[in-house]
Design an enzyme around this catalytic site. Structure first.
Site, PDB file in Angstrom:
ATOM      1  N   LYS A 112       0.814  -1.220   0.000  1.00  0.00           N
ATOM      2  CA  LYS A 112       0.000   0.000   0.000  1.00  0.00           C
ATOM      3  C   LYS A 112       0.841   1.261   0.000  1.00  0.00           C
ATOM      4  O   LYS A 112       0.501   2.227  -0.662  1.00  0.00           O
ATOM      5  CB  LYS A 112      -0.910   0.023   1.246  1.00  0.00           C
ATOM      6  CG  LYS A 112      -2.235  -0.643   0.991  1.00  0.00           C
ATOM      7  CD  LYS A 112      -3.282  -0.184   1.985  1.00  0.00           C
ATOM      8  CE  LYS A 112      -4.609  -0.826   1.635  1.00  0.00           C
ATOM      9  NZ  LYS A 112      -5.579  -0.767   2.702  1.00  0.00           N
ATOM     10  N   LYS A 195      -4.784  -8.319  -7.809  1.00  0.00           N
ATOM     11  CA  LYS A 195      -6.049  -8.557  -7.129  1.00  0.00           C
ATOM     12  C   LYS A 195      -7.122  -7.544  -7.579  1.00  0.00           C
ATOM     13  O   LYS A 195      -6.802  -6.370  -7.782  1.00  0.00           O
ATOM     14  CB  LYS A 195      -5.729  -8.414  -5.642  1.00  0.00           C
ATOM     15  CG  LYS A 195      -6.820  -8.586  -4.692  1.00  0.00           C
ATOM     16  CD  LYS A 195      -6.303  -8.472  -3.260  1.00  0.00           C
ATOM     17  CE  LYS A 195      -6.237  -7.023  -2.822  1.00  0.00           C
ATOM     18  NZ  LYS A 195      -6.268  -6.828  -1.369  1.00  0.00           N
ATOM     19  N   LYS A 198     -10.739  -2.271  -4.607  1.00  0.00           N
ATOM     20  CA  LYS A 198     -11.552  -1.046  -4.676  1.00  0.00           C
ATOM     21  C   LYS A 198     -10.705   0.179  -4.981  1.00  0.00           C
ATOM     22  O   LYS A 198     -11.220   1.210  -5.371  1.00  0.00           O
ATOM     23  CB  LYS A 198     -12.387  -0.861  -3.413  1.00  0.00           C
ATOM     24  CG  LYS A 198     -11.656  -0.927  -2.113  1.00  0.00           C
ATOM     25  CD  LYS A 198     -12.655  -0.974  -0.954  1.00  0.00           C
ATOM     26  CE  LYS A 198     -12.211  -1.960   0.111  1.00  0.00           C
ATOM     27  NZ  LYS A 198     -13.243  -2.444   0.974  1.00  0.00           N
TER      28      LYS A 198
HETATM   29  P1  TYM Z   1     -11.272  -5.486   2.830  1.00  0.00           P
HETATM   30  O1  TYM Z   1     -12.205  -4.404   3.197  1.00  0.00           O
HETATM   31  O2  TYM Z   1     -10.110  -5.159   1.942  1.00  0.00           O
HETATM   32  O3  TYM Z   1     -12.055  -6.670   2.119  1.00  0.00           O
HETATM   33  C1  TYM Z   1     -13.211  -7.260   2.711  1.00  0.00           C
HETATM   34  C2  TYM Z   1     -13.219  -8.750   2.421  1.00  0.00           C
HETATM   35  O4  TYM Z   1     -13.216  -8.990   0.999  1.00  0.00           O
HETATM   36  C3  TYM Z   1     -12.141  -9.865   0.672  1.00  0.00           C
HETATM   37  N1  TYM Z   1     -11.596  -9.490  -0.649  1.00  0.00           N
HETATM   38  C4  TYM Z   1     -11.418 -10.346  -1.654  1.00  0.00           C
HETATM   39  N2  TYM Z   1     -11.669 -11.658  -1.763  1.00  0.00           N
HETATM   40  C5  TYM Z   1     -11.381 -12.238  -2.953  1.00  0.00           C
HETATM   41  N3  TYM Z   1     -10.856 -11.576  -4.020  1.00  0.00           N
HETATM   42  C6  TYM Z   1     -10.590 -10.250  -3.936  1.00  0.00           C
HETATM   43  N4  TYM Z   1     -10.094  -9.596  -4.987  1.00  0.00           N
HETATM   44  C7  TYM Z   1     -10.876  -9.578  -2.714  1.00  0.00           C
HETATM   45  N5  TYM Z   1     -10.745  -8.289  -2.305  1.00  0.00           N
HETATM   46  C8  TYM Z   1     -11.194  -8.255  -1.035  1.00  0.00           C
HETATM   47  C9  TYM Z   1     -11.106  -9.660   1.764  1.00  0.00           C
HETATM   48  O5  TYM Z   1     -10.244 -10.769   1.860  1.00  0.00           O
HETATM   49  C10 TYM Z   1     -11.974  -9.476   2.969  1.00  0.00           C
HETATM   50  O6  TYM Z   1     -12.353 -10.725   3.500  1.00  0.00           O
HETATM   51  N6  TYM Z   1      -8.436  -6.020   6.926  1.00  0.00           N
HETATM   52  C11 TYM Z   1      -9.713  -6.356   6.320  1.00  0.00           C
HETATM   53  C12 TYM Z   1     -10.913  -5.924   7.143  1.00  0.00           C
HETATM   54  C13 TYM Z   1     -10.907  -6.386   8.561  1.00  0.00           C
HETATM   55  C14 TYM Z   1     -11.166  -7.696   9.028  1.00  0.00           C
HETATM   56  C15 TYM Z   1     -11.099  -7.608  10.444  1.00  0.00           C
HETATM   57  C16 TYM Z   1     -11.446  -8.900   8.406  1.00  0.00           C
HETATM   58  C17 TYM Z   1     -10.684  -5.600   9.642  1.00  0.00           C
HETATM   59  N7  TYM Z   1     -10.821  -6.332  10.788  1.00  0.00           N
HETATM   60  C18 TYM Z   1     -11.295  -8.736  11.241  1.00  0.00           C
HETATM   61  C19 TYM Z   1     -11.642 -10.021   9.205  1.00  0.00           C
HETATM   62  C20 TYM Z   1     -11.568  -9.938  10.613  1.00  0.00           C
HETATM   63  C21 TYM Z   1      -9.818  -5.669   4.961  1.00  0.00           C
HETATM   64  O7  TYM Z   1      -9.204  -4.662   4.720  1.00  0.00           O
HETATM   65  O8  TYM Z   1     -10.740  -6.230   4.134  1.00  0.00           O
END
Ligand code: TYM
Length: 332
Positions: A112, A195, A198
């Site tokens: 990032k 990947k 967003k």
């Molecule tokens: P975030 O907001 O980036 O994404 C949310 C969820 O979507 C999944 N994801 C994907 N899965 C498959 N292919 C992709 N291209 C893809 N892009 C996103 C992510 O793996 C995620 O499951 N750090 C986390 C948020 C978080 C969290 C937590 C998750 C904060 N606290 C506690 C689990 C438990 C995040 O930034 O996800």
């Protein structure tokens, strides 16, 4: 320990197909077998700048996406993170448990910030400690996520283990990741080695959950592919990254294996395959898009779900946080 699921997504706009296939859809499916807590992690979102009004809108949009994907606020707890103060409190304790060396290894932070490390927020750096706090504040045993979160979940286990060892307790569980199905790693439609995300500046790289049928069709039509026909077996896709990605998306949407998809389309070119993929994607996503649009017209309902969810989450978190504070030696 009871089986308890926790997961979350950042309300930073552009909820997309990767979020749906890697996370939201699985969250909905787990509701009958686990006690589930699903969080809109607004405190994580501000590790990079969000204007206050955007954050409010995006928090509601993320909540709408969870519900539209099948998360039932009656069955599961659905809330936004900042409502439950225990997340921040436990994160501080974990900042004192986690080691600098552990955080220095986090690839997502490195990806990032790139060369701009000096200018990144400190919050972005300690983000994985807050994520560990999110999970362990509820002693969650299972965390359904996409593959990109695997390293953060390993850190969560390291933090739990070090806390338990340092204080000589068995307080935190060693959480298991649930990385499920063919949609765990959805790649960009423009580059099969990146990947779907967003934050990708190209709208054509991702299918957003609020795209209408024409936009979905256009994005799939423009998706990068190669001129070869599809093989009969997934293994024979070799290093065709874009082809693999589209087959994987089809497999996830149809709940089939990649091999079954290849068997069905063997010998066909991407012209035919993309038409079938478009129909499948629209059939799956149109009801979600419609439901999101309906929910977004009713912010009062969304806000009431988050408020009630916050109260239920807090009721679970408070006794666990008290136990932690007592173990650490905080007088109260
Ligand atoms: P975030 O907001 O980036 O994404 C949310 C969820 O979507 C999944 N994801 C994907 N899965 C498959 N292919 C992709 N291209 C893809 N892009 C996103 C992510 O793996 C995620 O499951 N750090 C986390 C948020 C978080 C969290 C937590 C998750 C904060 N606290 C506690 C689990 C438990 C995040 O930034 O996800």
């Amino acid at each position: 320990m009871t089986n308890r699921v926790f997961s979350g997504a950042q309300p930073s706009g552009n909820m997309h197909l990767g979020n749906y296939l890697g996370a939201f859809r699985n969250w909905a499916r787990l509701q009958d077998d686990y006690e589930c807590i699903y969080c809109v992690v607004d405190m994580h979102a501000i590790t990079v700048w969000q204007s206050p009004q955007d954050l409010i809108n995006q928090t509601r949009e993320a909540t709408a996406a969870y519900i539209a994907a099948g998360v039932d606020p009656k069955k599961s707890i659905l809330f936004n993170q900042s409502r439950v103060p225990g997340h921040a409190e436990l994160a501080w304790i974990f900042n004192c448990v986690a080691r600098l060396g552990w955080l220095n290894r986090m690839t997502q932070f490195k990806d990032k910030v790139g060369k701009n490390r000096e200018n990144a927020s400190v919050g972005l750096y300690v983000y994985p400690d807050l994520m560990a706090a999110d999970i362990l504040l509820y002693k969650a045993t299972h965390v359904p996520v996409g593959e990109d979160q695997k390293q953060h979940l390993e850190l969560t286990r390291d933090i739990a283990q070090k806390f338990n060892n340092d204080y000589g307790v068995e307080l935190f569980p060693l959480t298991e990741p649930l990385i499920l199905g063919e949609g765990a790693r959805v790649m960009s439609l423009r580059n099969g080695n990146q990947k779907m995300s967003k934050s990708d500046p190209s709208e054509y790289s991702r299918i957003n959950l609020n795209d209408d049928a024409d936009t979905i069709a256009l994005k799939i039509r423009k998706a990068k592919t190669d001129p070869e026909p599809l093989p009969g077996k997934a293994a024979d896709l070799g290093d065709r990254a874009e082809a693999k990605n589209l087959v994987g998306i089809y497999a996830a949407l149809a709940d089939m294996s990649r091999d079954a998809v290849c068997a069905e389309f063997e010998g066909k070119g991407f012209g035919d395959f993309k038409k079938a993929l478009t129909d499948l994607a629209v059939a799956n996503l149109a009801p979600i898009t419609e439901e999101m649009a309906r929910l977004e017209k009713d912010p009062a309902y969304i806000d009431s779900v988050l408020k009630e969810g916050g109260e239920r989450a807090n009721a679970i978190a408070e006794p666990i946080l008290s136990e932690v504070k007592q173990v650490v030696g905080f007088l109260s």
